[in-house]
Design a protein around this motif. Structure first.
Motif, mmCIF file in Angstrom:
data_model
loop_
_atom_site.group_PDB
_atom_site.id
_atom_site.type_symbol
_atom_site.label_atom_id
_atom_site.label_comp_id
_atom_site.label_asym_id
_atom_site.label_seq_id
_atom_site.Cartn_x
_atom_site.Cartn_y
_atom_site.Cartn_z
ATOM 1 N N SER A 156 0.834 -1.196 0.000
ATOM 2 C CA SER A 156 0.000 0.000 0.000
ATOM 3 C C SER A 156 0.869 1.247 0.000
ATOM 4 C CB SER A 156 -0.922 -0.005 1.241
ATOM 5 O OG SER A 156 -0.157 0.003 2.434
ATOM 6 N N PRO A 157 0.387 2.338 -0.601
ATOM 7 C CA PRO A 157 -0.813 2.377 -1.434
ATOM 8 C C PRO A 157 -0.575 1.678 -2.762
ATOM 9 C CG PRO A 157 0.383 4.442 -1.624
ATOM 10 C CD PRO A 157 1.131 3.625 -0.601
ATOM 11 N N ARG A 158 -1.629 1.419 -3.493
ATOM 12 C CA ARG A 158 -1.462 0.823 -4.823
ATOM 13 C C ARG A 158 -0.989 1.865 -5.834
ATOM 14 N NH1 ARG A 158 -3.935 -3.773 -6.328
ATOM 15 N NH2 ARG A 158 -2.587 -3.448 -8.150
ATOM 16 N N TYR A 159 -1.417 3.095 -5.635
ATOM 17 C CA TYR A 159 -1.030 4.186 -6.517
ATOM 18 C C TYR A 159 -0.654 5.391 -5.665
ATOM 19 C CZ TYR A 159 -3.578 1.296 -9.843
ATOM 20 O OH TYR A 159 -4.023 0.242 -10.602
ATOM 21 N N LYS A 160 0.391 6.088 -6.117
ATOM 22 C CA LYS A 160 0.813 7.283 -5.399
ATOM 23 C C LYS A 160 1.272 8.319 -6.405
ATOM 24 C CE LYS A 160 2.140 9.822 -1.876
ATOM 25 N NZ LYS A 160 1.148 10.382 -0.904
ATOM 26 N N VAL A 161 0.692 9.499 -6.305
ATOM 27 C CA VAL A 161 1.146 10.622 -7.117
ATOM 28 C C VAL A 161 1.825 11.602 -6.180
ATOM 29 C CG1 VAL A 161 0.492 12.489 -8.662
ATOM 30 C CG2 VAL A 161 -0.724 10.303 -8.766
ATOM 31 N N ALA A 162 3.039 11.987 -6.497
ATOM 32 C CA ALA A 162 3.801 12.912 -5.651
ATOM 33 C C ALA A 162 4.331 14.057 -6.497
ATOM 34 C CB ALA A 162 4.961 12.185 -4.973
ATOM 35 N N LYS A 163 4.406 15.210 -5.881
ATOM 36 C CA LYS A 163 5.063 16.330 -6.537
ATOM 37 C C LYS A 163 6.565 16.199 -6.334
ATOM 38 C CE LYS A 163 1.252 19.595 -6.091
ATOM 39 N NZ LYS A 163 0.802 20.899 -5.528
ATOM 40 N N ARG A 164 7.306 16.609 -7.314
ATOM 41 C CA ARG A 164 8.758 16.554 -7.225
ATOM 42 C C ARG A 164 9.226 17.246 -5.955
ATOM 43 N NH1 ARG A 164 12.819 19.671 -9.804
ATOM 44 N NH2 ARG A 164 11.185 20.858 -10.838
ATOM 45 N N GLY A 165 10.066 16.540 -5.209
ATOM 46 C CA GLY A 165 10.578 17.090 -3.962
ATOM 47 C C GLY A 165 9.884 16.559 -2.722
ATOM 48 N N GLN A 166 8.717 15.929 -2.903
ATOM 49 C CA GLN A 166 8.012 15.358 -1.765
ATOM 50 C C GLN A 166 8.669 14.054 -1.319
ATOM 51 O OE1 GLN A 166 3.905 14.874 -3.029
ATOM 52 N NE2 GLN A 166 3.266 16.606 -1.768
ATOM 53 N N ASP A 167 8.457 13.715 -0.064
ATOM 54 C CA ASP A 167 8.875 12.414 0.459
ATOM 55 C C ASP A 167 7.698 11.449 0.364
ATOM 56 O OD1 ASP A 167 10.792 13.771 3.294
ATOM 57 O OD2 ASP A 167 11.148 13.821 1.117
ATOM 58 N N VAL A 168 7.979 10.180 0.061
ATOM 59 C CA VAL A 168 6.931 9.170 0.015
ATOM 60 C C VAL A 168 7.356 7.950 0.832
ATOM 61 C CG1 VAL A 168 6.061 9.917 -2.232
ATOM 62 C CG2 VAL A 168 7.773 8.088 -2.108
ATOM 63 N N ALA A 169 6.363 7.213 1.308
ATOM 64 C CA ALA A 169 6.621 5.976 2.055
ATOM 65 C C ALA A 169 5.729 4.880 1.487
ATOM 66 C CB ALA A 169 6.343 6.176 3.538
ATOM 67 N N LEU A 170 6.317 3.786 1.128
ATOM 68 C CA LEU A 170 5.604 2.661 0.530
ATOM 69 C C LEU A 170 5.699 1.480 1.494
ATOM 70 C CD1 LEU A 170 7.147 2.945 -3.061
ATOM 71 C CD2 LEU A 170 5.254 4.241 -2.057
ATOM 72 N N ARG A 171 4.558 0.814 1.701
ATOM 73 C CA ARG A 171 4.496 -0.230 2.713
ATOM 74 C C ARG A 171 4.358 -1.601 2.071
ATOM 75 N NH1 ARG A 171 1.966 -0.843 8.224
ATOM 76 N NH2 ARG A 171 1.095 -2.966 8.299
ATOM 77 N N CYS A 172 4.983 -2.579 2.707
ATOM 78 C CA CYS A 172 4.875 -3.972 2.266
ATOM 79 C C CYS A 172 4.564 -4.867 3.454
ATOM 80 C CB CYS A 172 6.178 -4.425 1.611
ATOM 81 S SG CYS A 172 6.230 -6.200 1.245
ATOM 82 N N ASP A 173 3.506 -5.679 3.321
ATOM 83 C CA ASP A 173 3.180 -6.708 4.310
ATOM 84 C C ASP A 173 3.496 -8.069 3.702
ATOM 85 O OD1 ASP A 173 1.137 -4.400 5.187
ATOM 86 O OD2 ASP A 173 1.441 -5.797 6.856
ATOM 87 N N PRO A 174 4.554 -8.720 4.132
ATOM 88 C CA PRO A 174 4.922 -10.003 3.516
ATOM 89 C C PRO A 174 4.007 -11.128 3.988
ATOM 90 C CG PRO A 174 6.357 -9.544 5.361
ATOM 91 C CD PRO A 174 5.457 -8.334 5.212
ATOM 92 N N ILE A 175 4.170 -12.273 3.386
ATOM 93 C CA ILE A 175 3.466 -13.468 3.837
ATOM 94 C C ILE A 175 3.943 -13.794 5.255
ATOM 95 C CG2 ILE A 175 3.171 -15.947 3.441
ATOM 96 C CD1 ILE A 175 3.388 -15.311 0.425
ATOM 97 N N SER A 176 2.995 -14.094 6.114
ATOM 98 C CA SER A 176 3.322 -14.341 7.515
ATOM 99 C C SER A 176 4.364 -15.449 7.656
ATOM 100 C CB SER A 176 2.056 -14.737 8.275
ATOM 101 O OG SER A 176 2.352 -15.029 9.622
ATOM 102 N N GLY A 177 5.402 -15.162 8.429
ATOM 103 C CA GLY A 177 6.434 -16.158 8.678
ATOM 104 C C GLY A 177 7.575 -16.155 7.678
ATOM 105 N N HIS A 178 7.442 -15.385 6.610
ATOM 106 C CA HIS A 178 8.532 -15.351 5.634
ATOM 107 C C HIS A 178 9.698 -14.534 6.181
ATOM 108 C CE1 HIS A 178 6.576 -16.635 1.565
ATOM 109 N NE2 HIS A 178 6.516 -17.566 2.503
#
Lengths: 117, 114
Positions: free
Chosen positions: A7-29
């Protein structure tokens, strides 16, 4: 169980902005990977975690890219001061080492499509 | 370094035609080889894999044989369907420490027409 989610699936950012992308892996991996996929190209490796330890960050394109996995499960890829060339799909994959061979199959999330304007 | 080269697309076939997508690799040691598929609007899915020379991976009618002598892992299917339309990626994984990062080819777009 559930697959890898991002998440998110889509992100639009203006140049210079900071972004954070999240990943939830398969449990136990144990293993978690981040890849960057530019339009019309194959995914390219960014970084690798084994549990909470970041063992390989050789693919991170600049020091504006930072990844963490503090508790060995969820991971966040952060991009500071985004640039237009950062526009891509960011893929997360997780895997669990084979007890017999050590070889792993990676399971991918749907990706986050980042567009920097 | 490691690299994967796959045939450029797009590839357009009629339903029930025979499919071959060529893939060759460069790597030291003994990599594992994979084909991943990306359907429109979806994420990457593992299609098949082979972990040692002469192994044949197969799934959903697709096959690929790990040929170490020719460093190849060509994808084949005897009779394609419209639902096989997707982007296909050849990839290799080689151990580097405890890291098995994947190195991908550029992908081949397959379109199957009815």
């Amino acid at each position: 169980g559930a697959g890898v989610s991002q998440s998110p699936r889509y992100k639009v950012a203006k140049r210079g902005q900071d972004v954070a992308l999240r990943c939830d892996p398969i449990s136990g991996h144990v293993s978690l990977f981040w890849y960057q996929q530019a339009l019309g190209q194959g995914p390219e490796f960014l970084t690798y975690f084994q549990n909470e330890a970041q063992l390989d960050k050789s693919g991170l394109p600049s020091d504006r890219f930072f990844a963490e996995r503090p508790e060995g499960s969820v991971s966040t890829l952060k991009i500071q001061r985004t640039q237009q060339e950062d526009s891509a799909v960011y893929l997360c994959a997780s895997s669990s080492p084979s007890l017999t061979s050590g070889r792993e199959t990676q399971y991918f999330g749907p990706g986050t499509r980042l567009l920097v304007l | 370094g490691d690299s994967v080269t796959q045939m450029e697309g797009p590839v357009t076939l009629s339903e029930e035609a025979f499919l071959t997508i060529n893939c060759t690799y460069t790597a030291t040691g003994y990599p594992s080889l994979f084909w991943y598929v990306q359907y429109p609007g979806e994420g990457l899915q593992l299609l098949l894999k082979a972990t040692k020379a002469d192994d044949k991976g197969s799934n959903k009618g697709f096959e690929a044989t790990y040929r170490k002598e020719t460093t190849s892992f060509h994808l084949e299917k005897g009779s394609v369907q419209v639902s096989d339309s997707a982007v296909y990626f050849c990839a290799l994984s080689r151990q580097s420490g405890s890291n098995y990062k994947l190195t991908f080819g550029k992908g081949t777009l397959l379109t199957v027409n009815p």
